[in-house]
Design a protein around this motif. Structure first.
Motif, short mmCIF file in Angstrom:
data_model
loop_
_atom_site.label_atom_id
_atom_site.label_comp_id
_atom_site.label_asym_id
_atom_site.label_seq_id
_atom_site.Cartn_x
_atom_site.Cartn_y
_atom_site.Cartn_z
N ILE A 24 0.87 -1.17 0.00
CA ILE A 24 0.00 0.00 0.00
C ILE A 24 0.91 1.22 0.00
CG2 ILE A 24 -1.75 1.32 1.25
CD1 ILE A 24 -2.60 -1.34 2.58
N MET A 25 0.71 2.07 -0.98
CA MET A 25 1.52 3.28 -1.11
C MET A 25 0.71 4.49 -0.70
SD MET A 25 3.21 2.22 -4.77
CE MET A 25 1.61 1.78 -5.42
N ALA A 26 1.35 5.41 0.02
CA ALA A 26 0.69 6.64 0.44
C ALA A 26 1.70 7.77 0.32
CB ALA A 26 0.20 6.53 1.88
N SER A 27 1.22 8.92 -0.09
CA SER A 27 2.08 10.09 -0.17
C SER A 27 1.45 11.23 0.62
CB SER A 27 2.30 10.51 -1.63
OG SER A 27 1.07 10.89 -2.22
N TYR A 28 2.29 12.14 1.07
CA TYR A 28 1.80 13.31 1.80
C TYR A 28 2.69 14.50 1.51
CZ TYR A 28 5.50 12.23 5.18
OH TYR A 28 6.71 11.98 5.77
N ARG A 29 2.10 15.68 1.62
CA ARG A 29 2.88 16.90 1.45
C ARG A 29 3.80 17.07 2.65
NH1 ARG A 29 -0.69 21.73 -0.82
NH2 ARG A 29 1.38 22.64 -0.64
N PRO A 30 5.02 17.52 2.44
CA PRO A 30 5.99 17.60 3.54
C PRO A 30 5.49 18.41 4.74
CG PRO A 30 7.08 18.00 1.45
CD PRO A 30 5.61 17.91 1.16
N GLU A 31 4.67 19.41 4.50
CA GLU A 31 4.17 20.25 5.60
C GLU A 31 3.01 19.60 6.35
OE1 GLU A 31 2.30 21.97 1.79
OE2 GLU A 31 4.16 20.98 2.35
N ASN A 32 2.51 18.47 5.87
CA ASN A 32 1.38 17.80 6.51
C ASN A 32 1.92 16.85 7.59
OD1 ASN A 32 -0.94 16.45 7.26
ND2 ASN A 32 -1.69 16.21 5.17
N PHE B 211 4.13 2.70 7.91
CA PHE B 211 4.57 3.10 6.58
C PHE B 211 6.00 3.60 6.67
CE2 PHE B 211 0.11 2.89 5.84
CZ PHE B 211 -0.07 2.77 4.47
N GLU B 212 6.80 3.22 5.68
CA GLU B 212 8.20 3.65 5.63
C GLU B 212 8.40 4.61 4.48
OE1 GLU B 212 10.94 0.37 5.66
OE2 GLU B 212 9.72 -0.73 7.11
N ARG B 213 9.23 5.61 4.73
CA ARG B 213 9.54 6.59 3.70
C ARG B 213 10.38 5.93 2.61
NH1 ARG B 213 11.40 12.75 4.14
NH2 ARG B 213 12.25 12.96 2.04
N HIS C 169 5.75 15.81 -2.70
CA HIS C 169 5.19 14.82 -1.79
C HIS C 169 6.27 13.87 -1.30
CE1 HIS C 169 1.28 16.15 -3.19
NE2 HIS C 169 0.71 15.38 -2.31
N VAL C 170 6.12 13.44 -0.06
CA VAL C 170 6.93 12.38 0.50
C VAL C 170 6.23 11.07 0.15
CG1 VAL C 170 7.84 11.34 2.62
CG2 VAL C 170 7.75 13.85 2.37
N LEU C 171 6.97 10.10 -0.38
CA LEU C 171 6.42 8.81 -0.79
C LEU C 171 6.70 7.77 0.29
CD1 LEU C 171 7.75 8.84 -4.46
CD2 LEU C 171 5.59 9.78 -3.58
N THR C 172 5.64 7.05 0.70
CA THR C 172 5.79 6.01 1.69
C THR C 172 5.09 4.74 1.23
OG1 THR C 172 3.76 6.48 2.94
CG2 THR C 172 5.71 7.79 3.51
N ALA C 173 5.38 3.64 1.88
CA ALA C 173 4.71 2.38 1.57
C ALA C 173 4.68 1.50 2.82
CB ALA C 173 5.40 1.65 0.42
#
Length: 188
Positions: free
Chosen positions: A139-147, A159-161, A178-182
């Motif tokens: 499962i992949m998730a991304s978020y804006r660095p300021e979030n 989740f790992e970066r 975006h920072v990418l995590t999974a």
């Protein structure tokens, strides 16, 4: 473990404090109320929304599209409910089978319910479902660095970066990093 989504859409989940219902046209009114009530709260984190997005017709069409995606096995969309009020969404989209067995995660929660652990509760249940019942590997998730709220939530869920993507998604009318995590399913 099953690896096929049922077209019957019987993916209702119940946790200690909330019910997670598969998105359907039956929830169009509640979904519209949620979107209108959280318009300013969600604006920095979502694509730019035209004014006609906030109409019942658009919400019904959106709910129908989500239900069709679930029936096709391409996505899982849950609405977080307290009683009959939508308080958030958990979306697992772009489900890919074959050697990838992966999807993307997106979520949002009502501005009055942040910081109470409800999203963590919802995502714990839905991630378990996606791993155990659907059989996905990643499962992949991304978020804006300021979030920082999303950063803390995803980290707490394991989740790992994996990287940093410049100008990754067009959010609120502008291309945003975006920072990418999974999260990897340890059983698959």
């Amino acid at each position: 473990m099953t690896s096929i989504l049922s077209p019957r859409l019987d993916h209702r989940l119940v946790t200690e404090r909330i019910v997670l219902e598969p998105a359907s046209v039956a929830f169009s009114h509640q979904l519209l109320e949620y979107q209108i009530d959280n318009r300013a709260h969600l604006q920095p984190w979502e694509p730019l929304r035209r004014s006609d997005f906030f109409t019942l017709d658009t919400m019904a069409a959106r709910a129908r599209t989500m239900a069709n995606g679930m029936a096709a096995g391409e996505a899982l969309h849950w609405l977080m409910l307290e009683g009959d009020t939508v308080i958030g969404e958990c979306n697992f989209t772009n489900i890919v089978r074959g050697p990838f067995l992966a999807c993307h995660l997106g979520y949002s929660i009502d501005h009055r319910r942040e910081g109470r652990g409800l999203m963590r509760e919802a995502l714990t249940a839905t991630i378990d479902y996606v791993f155990e019942r659907v059989g996905l590997h990643r499962i992949m998730a991304s978020y804006r660095p300021e979030n920082t709220r999303s950063e803390r939530l995803l980290s707490a869920l394991g989740f790992e970066r994996e990287g940093y993507a410049r100008a990754y998604l067009k959010i609120n009318g502008a291309w945003a990093d975006h920072v990418l995590t999974a999260l990897i399913n340890p059983a698959v």
